[in-house]
Design an enzyme around this catalytic site. Sequence first.
Site, PDB file in Angstrom:
ATOM      1  CD1 TRP A 157      -1.712  -2.245   2.468  1.00 16.93           C
ATOM      2  CD2 TRP A 157      -2.816  -1.532   0.480  1.00 16.93           C
ATOM      3  NE1 TRP A 157      -2.406  -3.208   1.989  1.00 16.93           N
ATOM      4  CE2 TRP A 157      -3.230  -2.791   0.807  1.00 16.93           C
ATOM      5  CE3 TRP A 157      -3.389  -1.118  -0.774  1.00 16.93           C
ATOM      6  CZ2 TRP A 157      -4.298  -3.646   0.250  1.00 16.93           C
ATOM      7  CZ3 TRP A 157      -4.444  -1.759  -1.248  1.00 16.93           C
ATOM      8  CH2 TRP A 157      -4.661  -3.153  -0.856  1.00 16.93           C
ATOM      9  NE  ARG A 272     -33.656  15.652 -12.649  1.00 16.24           N
ATOM     10  CZ  ARG A 272     -33.808  14.820 -13.515  1.00 16.24           C
ATOM     11  NH1 ARG A 272     -33.506  15.275 -14.894  1.00 16.24           N
ATOM     12  NH2 ARG A 272     -34.559  13.386 -13.291  1.00 16.24           N
ATOM     13  CD  GLU A 367      -1.289   9.107   5.858  1.00 16.76           C
ATOM     14  OE1 GLU A 367      -1.317   9.798   7.117  1.00 16.76           O
ATOM     15  OE2 GLU A 367      -0.960   9.247   5.006  1.00 16.76           O
TER      16      GLU A 367
HETATM   17  N1  CAA Z   1       3.659   9.151  18.643  1.00 12.71           N
HETATM   18  C1  CAA Z   1       4.794   8.659  19.140  1.00 12.71           C
HETATM   19  N2  CAA Z   1       4.882   7.620  19.688  1.00 12.71           N
HETATM   20  C2  CAA Z   1       3.719   6.778  19.767  1.00 12.71           C
HETATM   21  C3  CAA Z   1       2.493   7.453  19.275  1.00 12.71           C
HETATM   22  C4  CAA Z   1       2.497   8.601  18.839  1.00 12.71           C
HETATM   23  N3  CAA Z   1       1.265   8.928  18.195  1.00 12.71           N
HETATM   24  N4  CAA Z   1       1.667   6.439  19.393  1.00 12.71           N
HETATM   25  C5  CAA Z   1       2.142   5.193  20.229  1.00 12.71           C
HETATM   26  N5  CAA Z   1       3.397   5.457  20.451  1.00 12.71           N
HETATM   27  C6  CAA Z   1       4.563   4.745  20.997  1.00 12.71           C
HETATM   28  C7  CAA Z   1       4.220   4.396  22.197  1.00 12.71           C
HETATM   29  O1  CAA Z   1       4.372   5.017  23.411  1.00 12.71           O
HETATM   30  C8  CAA Z   1       4.594   2.919  22.397  1.00 12.71           C
HETATM   31  O2  CAA Z   1       5.870   3.160  22.794  1.00 12.71           O
HETATM   32  P1  CAA Z   1       6.668   2.678  24.323  1.00 12.71           P
HETATM   33  O3  CAA Z   1       6.295   1.052  24.426  1.00 12.71           O
HETATM   34  O4  CAA Z   1       7.791   3.168  24.506  1.00 12.71           O
HETATM   35  O5  CAA Z   1       5.668   3.280  25.317  1.00 12.71           O
HETATM   36  C9  CAA Z   1       4.999   2.387  20.971  1.00 12.71           C
HETATM   37  O6  CAA Z   1       5.023   3.728  20.043  1.00 12.71           O
HETATM   38  C10 CAA Z   1       4.106   1.483  20.377  1.00 12.71           C
HETATM   39  O7  CAA Z   1       2.582   1.871  20.660  1.00 12.71           O
HETATM   40  P2  CAA Z   1       1.337   1.104  21.098  1.00 12.71           P
HETATM   41  O8  CAA Z   1       1.749   0.025  22.201  1.00 12.71           O
HETATM   42  O9  CAA Z   1       0.192   1.908  21.304  1.00 12.71           O
HETATM   43  O10 CAA Z   1       1.612  -0.063  19.579  1.00 12.71           O
HETATM   44  P3  CAA Z   1       0.278  -0.892  19.077  1.00 12.71           P
HETATM   45  O11 CAA Z   1       1.133  -2.118  18.813  1.00 12.71           O
HETATM   46  O12 CAA Z   1      -0.831  -1.124  20.328  1.00 12.71           O
HETATM   47  O13 CAA Z   1      -0.347  -0.012  17.875  1.00 12.71           O
HETATM   48  C11 CAA Z   1      -1.894   1.644  16.776  1.00 12.71           C
HETATM   49  C12 CAA Z   1      -1.018   0.981  17.943  1.00 12.71           C
HETATM   50  C13 CAA Z   1      -2.533   2.862  17.210  1.00 12.71           C
HETATM   51  C14 CAA Z   1      -2.904   0.299  16.477  1.00 12.71           C
HETATM   52  C15 CAA Z   1      -0.599   1.463  15.697  1.00 12.71           C
HETATM   53  O14 CAA Z   1      -0.523   0.329  15.290  1.00 12.71           O
HETATM   54  C16 CAA Z   1      -1.585   2.088  14.246  1.00 12.71           C
HETATM   55  O15 CAA Z   1      -1.881   3.517  14.291  1.00 12.71           O
HETATM   56  N6  CAA Z   1      -2.149   1.285  13.481  1.00 12.71           N
HETATM   57  C17 CAA Z   1      -2.604   1.880  12.158  1.00 12.71           C
HETATM   58  C18 CAA Z   1      -1.189   1.867  11.242  1.00 12.71           C
HETATM   59  C19 CAA Z   1      -1.701   2.998  10.082  1.00 12.71           C
HETATM   60  O16 CAA Z   1      -2.083   4.041  10.336  1.00 12.71           O
HETATM   61  N7  CAA Z   1      -0.995   2.445   8.902  1.00 12.71           N
HETATM   62  C20 CAA Z   1      -1.329   3.251   7.822  1.00 12.71           C
HETATM   63  C21 CAA Z   1      -0.009   3.141   6.896  1.00 12.71           C
HETATM   64  S1  CAA Z   1       0.177   4.528   5.825  1.00 12.71           S
HETATM   65  C22 CAA Z   1      -0.766   4.315   4.601  1.00 12.71           C
HETATM   66  O17 CAA Z   1      -2.032   4.251   4.920  1.00 12.71           O
HETATM   67  C23 CAA Z   1      -0.356   4.173   3.110  1.00 12.71           C
HETATM   68  C24 CAA Z   1      -0.274   5.451   2.410  1.00 12.71           C
HETATM   69  O18 CAA Z   1       0.976   5.609   1.611  1.00 12.71           O
HETATM   70  C25 CAA Z   1      -0.947   6.677   2.812  1.00 12.71           C
END
Ligand code: CAA
Length: 396
Positions: A157, A272, A367
């Site tokens: 993606w 329309r 995203e």
């Molecule tokens: N900013 C900084 N750090 C962050 C953060 C943020 N917004 N959110 C979480 N973290 C940190 C956490 O503090 C944690 O660190 P520590 O362990 O040191 O505390 C670490 O990151 C992991 O966070 P989580 O434990 O919350 O992680 P998780 O595995 O539970 O996942 C989730 C969280 C919100 C589900 C995340 O996986 C997520 O956002 N998933 C969706 C992914 C996404 O948006 N993908 C899109 C890809 S891009 C795309 O679409 C294509 C394109 O080209 C447009």
Amino acid sequence: MSLLPYTELQRDIQRTAREFAQRELAPIAAELDREARFEHALVKRLSELGFLGMLIPEQWDGLGLDAGSYLLALEEIAVADASAAVLMSVHNSLPTQMLLHYGNDAQREQFLKPMARGEMLGAFALSEPDAGSDAAGLRTQAVRDGDHYVLTGTKAWVSHGTHADVILAMARTDASDARAGAKGISTFVLTPDLPGFSVGKKEDKMGLRSSPTVQINLDACRVPADRLLGEEGRGFMYALASLDHGRLGIAAQAIGIARAALEAAAKYATERKQFGEAIANFQIIQFKLADMATRITAARTLLHAAAAAKERGERVTRFSSMAKLFATETAMWVTSEAIQIHGGYGYVTDYPVERHFRDAKVTEIYEGTSEIQRIVIARDLLAAVSSGDIDGHLTD
Ligand code: CAA
């Protein structure tokens, strides 16, 4: 007439973006969509306007503008062509922001400067075929081998991955446990010339058809060690922090799509005629238009309030997710209502609203899906329960 207190500079940028988008993008958007054709000239035109370096400080050859200016410009681009908007959004908010905040000066010199000038297009590669919402479950391995890392896996993606010159890719450097999660992930600055790098399957999508979305295959891809971004093991955090900004961009894109649909529906309603008069005279149509405009205005207000918080240097994770969630669900609803107002004509390609509807759908998915945004918001507010200020309204 606007609810929001835009500055003169922001208005100038909005006007420039609107004139460009209406003159050069709107007339060909339907054709590019039909042919699923990416116009590479778009990159050059956006760069000439400075739209590929809006958020980069002048020191790194960008325009050093505020988030509000950028989001206003992005909305105008999305009104005309949502596919062009995703290019502008991804480039400005993910790879360039990652290099700016976590790269070293040599990486900024080599990659960020030409990206800010629009001479290099940036992409972002977090997802994989089996790691979407659970992004920390990614499996691409990065193994250190002397002064290189060897990357093996498939990224999925990747927006405009066919034409990207610089791809910020996440891979697992902690081989001890493939489900070690977030802590074992690092970010690398990839370029298509690296041995073992190739562009894979191109997706045949419902919407945003002139924005090519591809897989990237990394087949023992040898990446010089100085292409590691920041610290080993911090790559997932860099990606999520950048997505806080990226999601503001997707909200602006969704608002642009919704506005295009509202404009088309309002115009159609005045032209329309049924039962002897313009359908805009019927209250049922007026109510739909009123609800569409109200939701768009609410979405934009939330977005620009979140952008202002970002400008003040506040952490915007929750508000960025709220803005994306609300704006993208608004876009889906508004584009559906726009089709309803057009009746049968909304269901055929003679009118633009079916394209807006198809383009809107992915904003609820990429995203981070709407479900993931709700998780991010809920986690953040639950963490604040003991503070007595659950929705962050009482304190800064
Ligand atoms: N900013 C900084 N750090 C962050 C953060 C943020 N917004 N959110 C979480 N973290 C940190 C956490 O503090 C944690 O660190 P520590 O362990 O040191 O505390 C670490 O990151 C992991 O966070 P989580 O434990 O919350 O992680 P998780 O595995 O539970 O996942 C989730 C969280 C919100 C589900 C995340 O996986 C997520 O956002 N998933 C969706 C992914 C996404 O948006 N993908 C899109 C890809 S891009 C795309 O679409 C294509 C394109 O080209 C447009």
